[in-house]
Motif scaffolding. Sequence first.
Motif, PDB file in Angstrom:
ATOM      1  N   GLY A  96       3.194  10.601   3.664  1.00  0.00           N
ATOM      2  CA  GLY A  96       2.988  10.162   2.295  1.00  0.00           C
ATOM      3  C   GLY A  96       3.621   8.820   2.001  1.00  0.00           C
ATOM      4  O   GLY A  96       4.491   8.338   2.744  1.00  0.00           O
ATOM      5  N   TRP A  97       3.177   8.220   0.902  1.00  0.00           N
ATOM      6  CA  TRP A  97       3.679   6.910   0.463  1.00  0.00           C
ATOM      7  C   TRP A  97       3.945   6.959  -1.037  1.00  0.00           C
ATOM      8  O   TRP A  97       3.265   7.673  -1.785  1.00  0.00           O
ATOM      9  CB  TRP A  97       2.658   5.814   0.761  1.00  0.00           C
ATOM     10  N   ALA A  98       4.934   6.189  -1.468  1.00  0.00           N
ATOM     11  CA  ALA A  98       5.225   6.018  -2.892  1.00  0.00           C
ATOM     12  C   ALA A  98       5.400   4.535  -3.169  1.00  0.00           C
ATOM     13  O   ALA A  98       5.859   3.780  -2.298  1.00  0.00           O
ATOM     14  CB  ALA A  98       6.490   6.786  -3.280  1.00  0.00           C
ATOM     15  N   VAL A  99       5.026   4.101  -4.374  1.00  0.00           N
ATOM     16  CA  VAL A  99       5.149   2.694  -4.749  1.00  0.00           C
ATOM     17  C   VAL A  99       5.809   2.584  -6.103  1.00  0.00           C
ATOM     18  O   VAL A  99       5.900   3.554  -6.861  1.00  0.00           O
ATOM     19  CB  VAL A  99       3.774   1.991  -4.778  1.00  0.00           C
ATOM     20  N   GLY A 100       6.265   1.345  -6.422  1.00  0.00           N
ATOM     21  CA  GLY A 100       6.908   1.165  -7.708  1.00  0.00           C
ATOM     22  C   GLY A 100       7.216  -0.278  -8.019  1.00  0.00           C
ATOM     23  O   GLY A 100       6.595  -1.204  -7.477  1.00  0.00           O
ATOM     24  N   HIS A 101       8.177  -0.458  -8.893  1.00  0.00           N
ATOM     25  CA  HIS A 101       8.558  -1.797  -9.333  1.00  0.00           C
ATOM     26  C   HIS A 101       9.171  -2.601  -8.189  1.00  0.00           C
ATOM     27  O   HIS A 101       9.548  -2.046  -7.159  1.00  0.00           O
ATOM     28  CB  HIS A 101       9.537  -1.683 -10.501  1.00  0.00           C
ATOM     29  N   ASP A 102       9.239  -3.900  -8.408  1.00  0.00           N
ATOM     30  CA  ASP A 102       9.734  -4.841  -7.400  1.00  0.00           C
ATOM     31  C   ASP A 102       8.908  -4.788  -6.122  1.00  0.00           C
ATOM     32  O   ASP A 102       9.397  -5.123  -5.038  1.00  0.00           O
ATOM     33  CB  ASP A 102      11.215  -4.592  -7.085  1.00  0.00           C
ATOM     34  N   GLY A 103       7.644  -4.360  -6.248  1.00  0.00           N
ATOM     35  CA  GLY A 103       6.735  -4.349  -5.110  1.00  0.00           C
ATOM     36  C   GLY A 103       7.109  -3.394  -4.004  1.00  0.00           C
ATOM     37  O   GLY A 103       6.660  -3.549  -2.862  1.00  0.00           O
ATOM     38  N   VAL A 104       7.886  -2.370  -4.308  1.00  0.00           N
ATOM     39  CA  VAL A 104       8.388  -1.495  -3.247  1.00  0.00           C
ATOM     40  C   VAL A 104       7.313  -0.527  -2.765  1.00  0.00           C
ATOM     41  O   VAL A 104       6.529   0.013  -3.551  1.00  0.00           O
ATOM     42  CB  VAL A 104       9.629  -0.725  -3.714  1.00  0.00           C
ATOM     43  N   ILE A 105       7.248  -0.334  -1.453  1.00  0.00           N
ATOM     44  CA  ILE A 105       6.402   0.675  -0.820  1.00  0.00           C
ATOM     45  C   ILE A 105       7.304   1.523   0.075  1.00  0.00           C
ATOM     46  O   ILE A 105       7.956   1.002   0.981  1.00  0.00           O
ATOM     47  CB  ILE A 105       5.274   0.046   0.014  1.00  0.00           C
ATOM     48  N   LEU A 106       7.326   2.824  -0.194  1.00  0.00           N
ATOM     49  CA  LEU A 106       8.139   3.769   0.575  1.00  0.00           C
ATOM     50  C   LEU A 106       7.231   4.672   1.395  1.00  0.00           C
ATOM     51  O   LEU A 106       6.093   4.941   1.016  1.00  0.00           O
ATOM     52  CB  LEU A 106       8.996   4.627  -0.363  1.00  0.00           C
ATOM     53  N   HIS A 107       7.769   5.179   2.512  1.00  0.00           N
ATOM     54  CA  HIS A 107       6.991   6.069   3.381  1.00  0.00           C
ATOM     55  C   HIS A 107       7.827   7.280   3.772  1.00  0.00           C
ATOM     56  O   HIS A 107       9.033   7.178   4.027  1.00  0.00           O
ATOM     57  CB  HIS A 107       6.564   5.332   4.644  1.00  0.00           C
ATOM     58  N   SER A 108       7.153   8.431   3.801  1.00  0.00           N
ATOM     59  CA  SER A 108       7.757   9.665   4.290  1.00  0.00           C
ATOM     60  C   SER A 108       6.869  10.267   5.370  1.00  0.00           C
ATOM     61  O   SER A 108       5.645  10.294   5.226  1.00  0.00           O
ATOM     62  CB  SER A 108       7.932  10.680   3.155  1.00  0.00           C
ATOM     63  N   ALA A 109       7.471  10.754   6.438  1.00  0.00           N
ATOM     64  CA  ALA A 109       6.738  11.411   7.516  1.00  0.00           C
ATOM     65  C   ALA A 109       7.085  12.889   7.616  1.00  0.00           C
ATOM     66  O   ALA A 109       6.681  13.563   8.566  1.00  0.00           O
ATOM     67  CB  ALA A 109       7.027  10.722   8.846  1.00  0.00           C
ATOM     68  N   ASP A 110       7.813  13.400   6.612  1.00  0.00           N
ATOM     69  CA  ASP A 110       8.248  14.799   6.671  1.00  0.00           C
ATOM     70  C   ASP A 110       8.055  15.523   5.339  1.00  0.00           C
ATOM     71  O   ASP A 110       8.904  16.288   4.904  1.00  0.00           O
ATOM     72  CB  ASP A 110       9.707  14.888   7.118  1.00  0.00           C
ATOM     73  N   GLY A 111       6.933  15.257   4.695  1.00  0.00           N
ATOM     74  CA  GLY A 111       6.620  15.980   3.468  1.00  0.00           C
ATOM     75  C   GLY A 111       7.463  15.601   2.272  1.00  0.00           C
ATOM     76  O   GLY A 111       7.523  16.369   1.306  1.00  0.00           O
ATOM     77  N   GLY A 112       8.093  14.444   2.316  1.00  0.00           N
ATOM     78  CA  GLY A 112       8.885  13.984   1.185  1.00  0.00           C
ATOM     79  C   GLY A 112      10.360  14.269   1.273  1.00  0.00           C
ATOM     80  O   GLY A 112      11.117  13.904   0.375  1.00  0.00           O
ATOM     81  N   ASN A 113      10.799  14.898   2.357  1.00  0.00           N
ATOM     82  CA  ASN A 113      12.225  15.189   2.495  1.00  0.00           C
ATOM     83  C   ASN A 113      13.055  13.917   2.652  1.00  0.00           C
ATOM     84  O   ASN A 113      14.175  13.828   2.130  1.00  0.00           O
ATOM     85  CB  ASN A 113      12.468  16.105   3.700  1.00  0.00           C
ATOM     86  N   SER A 114      12.529  12.931   3.375  1.00  0.00           N
ATOM     87  CA  SER A 114      13.241  11.677   3.577  1.00  0.00           C
ATOM     88  C   SER A 114      12.266  10.515   3.436  1.00  0.00           C
ATOM     89  O   SER A 114      11.055  10.670   3.669  1.00  0.00           O
ATOM     90  CB  SER A 114      13.912  11.646   4.954  1.00  0.00           C
ATOM     91  N   TRP A 115      12.797   9.329   3.066  1.00  0.00           N
ATOM     92  CA  TRP A 115      11.958   8.168   2.775  1.00  0.00           C
ATOM     93  C   TRP A 115      12.568   6.915   3.368  1.00  0.00           C
ATOM     94  O   TRP A 115      13.791   6.759   3.404  1.00  0.00           O
ATOM     95  CB  TRP A 115      11.811   8.006   1.262  1.00  0.00           C
TER      96      TRP A 115
END
Length: 376
Positions: A96-115
């Motif tokens: 999964g991926w999450a995005v937000g302010h300051d152009g941030v893109i986050l990624h998780s490979a374990d169902g959201g447990n860690s990013w």
Amino acid sequence: MNSLISPPALGLMFILSIGLAVVAQAAPDRLQRPSPLSASASRAALTAIQTLPDRQVMVGDSGHILLLGADGRVEQARVPVDLLLTAVHFVDGQMGWAVGHDGVILHSADGGNSWKKQFDGNQINVLLNDWAGHEVEHLVQEAAAHPQDQALSLALENARFAVDDAKAASAGGASRPLLDVWFRDASHGWVVGSYGMLLSTADGGHAWQYRSDLDNPDRLHLNTVLGLADGTLLVAGEGGRIYRSVDNGEHWQAPLTLGPASFYKLLALNNGHVLAMGFGGALFASRDAGATWQVLATPVKAALYGGRQLADGSVLLAGQGGVVLYSDDGEHFRLWRSPSRLPLLGIGQISAAQVALIGSAGLKIQSLAQLKEQLQ
């Protein structure tokens, strides 16, 4: 709870309507400072939610990412940034991926447990500077070869403006809010954001490309992106614009303008229909993968921010003033309103009997039977 950090120019952004305080902070601190762990995180503002097979993943204020398990427990994930997150998308139960302010893109490979942080606004600034510089060089050569071509002259003028804009933005730091994210699989994804921002990746987010393909000379904000099973890609946002590609974003058709109301969310239904929802209760449906759209009537004029189709096929839409719209067929809607009347931004399905409502007041577990009994 930390206050929301929101550039004042982003009047379109639905998150500004949740009524929280705005404070100024240095962008580099937010990108380098981990999200604070808090026992009250589930009562802070939450902006987006996705239902996974065994949990709900929610994102929101101060970099909060919360996991609601089937047992009802809420856990807070460790997140490397402390800023407003606006959207989340998983392609399966793990990636999964999450995005937000300051152009941030986050990624998780374990169902959201860690990013992990994949990208941010500083890197977006580099992309834009490189693109604008190359565009000016190319158009200077074209204009010299065709000095009477007015369209080329205008394109060159816009490209020079883009260079100035990119330089000014870089001087201001990582200040480019991203508003939505969608991945077709674990490799191919798109994010959209303020001032016409469109990025794509073909390697799971390790590298991103700035896309200037959309016919959006006024750089209207892009609020939502959605892909369909047939390869269609849809983007919607400010000014009632719908952008459509039928080849996974390689080429884009001329945009459709469905009215003045900005769109905040696109929602795909199981029958192949797509809903576009937005300001003032604007609600449209497409039965042909976004080629044409029809207006749907709604019982209120409240802005609509998010929604979900439940396992039984019914549809719930969430909006301003605690509004929830319910439909058995995805076309005719009845009203339920949260007693708090606070904005609701998204809905997840916990079970056949319960849904998760998220918004400015955090997480609320709502009985579906009670909701249906109180429909107007």
